[in-house]
Enzyme design. Sequence first.
Site, PDB file in Angstrom:
ATOM      1  N   ASP A  25     -16.663  19.260 -12.012  1.00  0.00           N
ATOM      2  CA  ASP A  25     -16.375  18.654 -10.712  1.00  0.00           C
ATOM      3  C   ASP A  25     -16.782  19.644  -9.612  1.00  0.00           C
ATOM      4  O   ASP A  25     -16.006  20.503  -9.197  1.00  0.00           O
ATOM      5  CB  ASP A  25     -14.870  18.337 -10.670  1.00  0.00           C
ATOM      6  CG  ASP A  25     -14.438  17.753  -9.338  1.00  0.00           C
ATOM      7  OD1 ASP A  25     -15.247  17.753  -8.398  1.00  0.00           O
ATOM      8  OD2 ASP A  25     -13.282  17.313  -9.262  1.00  0.00           O
TER       9      ASP A  25
ATOM     10  N   LYS B 173     -24.223  27.771   1.875  1.00  0.00           N
ATOM     11  CA  LYS B 173     -24.933  26.668   1.196  1.00  0.00           C
ATOM     12  C   LYS B 173     -25.863  27.247   0.129  1.00  0.00           C
ATOM     13  O   LYS B 173     -25.986  26.718  -0.972  1.00  0.00           O
ATOM     14  CB  LYS B 173     -25.722  25.852   2.227  1.00  0.00           C
ATOM     15  CG  LYS B 173     -26.336  24.584   1.695  1.00  0.00           C
ATOM     16  CD  LYS B 173     -27.715  24.759   1.078  1.00  0.00           C
ATOM     17  CE  LYS B 173     -28.293  23.426   0.610  1.00  0.00           C
ATOM     18  NZ  LYS B 173     -29.566  23.558  -0.092  1.00  0.00           N
TER      19      LYS B 173
ATOM     20  N   GLU C 277     -33.695  20.718  -6.261  1.00  0.00           N
ATOM     21  CA  GLU C 277     -34.443  21.520  -5.277  1.00  0.00           C
ATOM     22  C   GLU C 277     -35.353  22.540  -5.967  1.00  0.00           C
ATOM     23  O   GLU C 277     -34.873  23.371  -6.742  1.00  0.00           O
ATOM     24  CB  GLU C 277     -33.434  22.244  -4.361  1.00  0.00           C
ATOM     25  CG  GLU C 277     -34.089  22.977  -3.219  1.00  0.00           C
ATOM     26  CD  GLU C 277     -33.072  23.583  -2.245  1.00  0.00           C
ATOM     27  OE1 GLU C 277     -31.994  22.997  -2.038  1.00  0.00           O
ATOM     28  OE2 GLU C 277     -33.371  24.658  -1.690  1.00  0.00           O
TER      29      GLU C 277
ATOM     30  N   HIS D 278     -41.585  28.296  -1.385  1.00  0.00           N
ATOM     31  CA  HIS D 278     -41.166  26.896  -1.432  1.00  0.00           C
ATOM     32  C   HIS D 278     -42.383  25.972  -1.527  1.00  0.00           C
ATOM     33  O   HIS D 278     -42.417  25.059  -2.341  1.00  0.00           O
ATOM     34  CB  HIS D 278     -40.431  26.594  -0.117  1.00  0.00           C
ATOM     35  CG  HIS D 278     -39.197  25.806  -0.313  1.00  0.00           C
ATOM     36  ND1 HIS D 278     -38.011  26.376  -0.711  1.00  0.00           N
ATOM     37  CD2 HIS D 278     -38.969  24.483  -0.188  1.00  0.00           C
ATOM     38  CE1 HIS D 278     -37.108  25.437  -0.811  1.00  0.00           C
ATOM     39  NE2 HIS D 278     -37.662  24.278  -0.503  1.00  0.00           N
TER      40      HIS D 278
HETATM   41  C1  MEV Z   1     -31.872  26.451   1.090  1.00  0.00           C
HETATM   42  O1  MEV Z   1     -31.485  25.446   0.169  1.00  0.00           O
HETATM   43  C2  MEV Z   1     -30.859  27.571   1.138  1.00  0.00           C
HETATM   44  C3  MEV Z   1     -31.117  28.668   2.177  1.00  0.00           C
HETATM   45  O2  MEV Z   1     -31.244  28.053   3.460  1.00  0.00           O
HETATM   46  C4  MEV Z   1     -29.937  29.599   2.136  1.00  0.00           C
HETATM   47  C5  MEV Z   1     -29.925  30.634   3.255  1.00  0.00           C
HETATM   48  O3  MEV Z   1     -30.493  30.381   4.324  1.00  0.00           O
HETATM   49  O4  MEV Z   1     -29.282  31.680   3.030  1.00  0.00           O
HETATM   50  C6  MEV Z   1     -32.408  29.372   1.901  1.00  0.00           C
END
Ligand code: MEV
Length: 410
Positions: free
Chosen positions: A267, A251, A79, A364
């Site tokens: 892992d 995430k 990413e 991004h």
């Molecule tokens: C994108 O890979 C991760 C985010 O969505 C995390 C978040 O929203 O805190 C930017």
Amino acid sequence: MDSSIHGFRNLPVQERRRIIKEFSGLSDDDIASMDYRMTVDEASNMIENVFTVMDFPVGIATNFIINGKPYLIPMSIEEPSVVAACSNAAKFARPDGFYAESSASVMRGEIELYNIKEPEKAVIAILHNQDKILEMANTRSKTLKSMNAGAKSLEIRFVNNEIIVNMLIDVMDAMGANIINTMLEYVSPYIEEITGAKSNLRIMSNLTTERITRAYAKFDGKKLGEDVVNRIIMANEFAKGDIYRATTHNKGIMNGIDAVLLATMNDFRAQEANYHAYASINGYKPLTEYRKDANGDLIGSIILPVAVGTVGGSTKTSSKAMLSMKIMGVKTSNEFANILASVGLAQNFAALRALADEGIQKGHMKLHARNIAIAAGAKGDNVEKIAGELIKSGSISYSSAVEMVKKYGE
Ligand code: MEV
């Protein structure tokens, strides 16, 4: 040498390597190993039915200081933005950087007992023979025993009509899976014998509530501005109250941690399962916490059950993984856990800062445009130029990039 390297991202790859070499005291062989690619034959020795090998980019996160020590941190991820955002967050945490601490490496193994005729008698038999069971388990690792680590205690729980025997084992610098499972399988026939029960599963638990890492950082409130500081705190509160947001919040933390786990061939599934289970102990929650101090700085913290090792496992079978560990100069599993938790906090801060400020799409799309320009054949200075044109044109597509490469040349 400091880990804050001005303009690192704009340097040619060979120059980046030279800096990493100097920073981490690498050898010429280490540098040569950066171009090494795993062959299909070697891959076939690792897993089954191999037909090719996957390529992931590996970047370096700069600017990190953890417990006073500067780090360059290898991250492997597909990413765009993650490595840049992580490095930028570490800059916001300067001059002090991150403080992190890890508990002893106590892991948990489980033996599931069924067919129990007299549960009370079975429990008494296990407790009565606790020392012998632990002693038996500890015959499986001379190393742990010699360091006064290894199997330490038993816990007994009832699940449905079964007795679950938990063994708590200090695995020191190992991740622990192999030794835990070996110990459990070794003692289970004896437990069957003294309880008259039968054993079913004998397996480690990936939820490691006794192996905890905490990391903290102070992010510069003046640089952030009061409004962004308040918005980051607000965003964290939002995640506390909303599982949909908490999932995305966590995430983002894993973007950073998984990238380091991949660069070190660990892992990552085990850590993913561990952290998400830990986050859900009292209903699924964000793993970070933020508050503002009296000076208006933002204090961020993270608590994670980090269970990683520096001995054993596939880390030692991959020259690239060993190189990553060497670049970080990691000596113990606790030091490695401290790095992972700090990276997780940095990555989360970076995401919240962008979301609470300009939104993440701007940055991004900039990186996306660069990648598309490169894919279309742009090289050197033309990458930035064509990426800039693509953004200006509002059409960040491969076909537009190809047109621009034709116009400006490679
Ligand atoms: C994108 O890979 C991760 C985010 O969505 C995390 C978040 O929203 O805190 C930017």
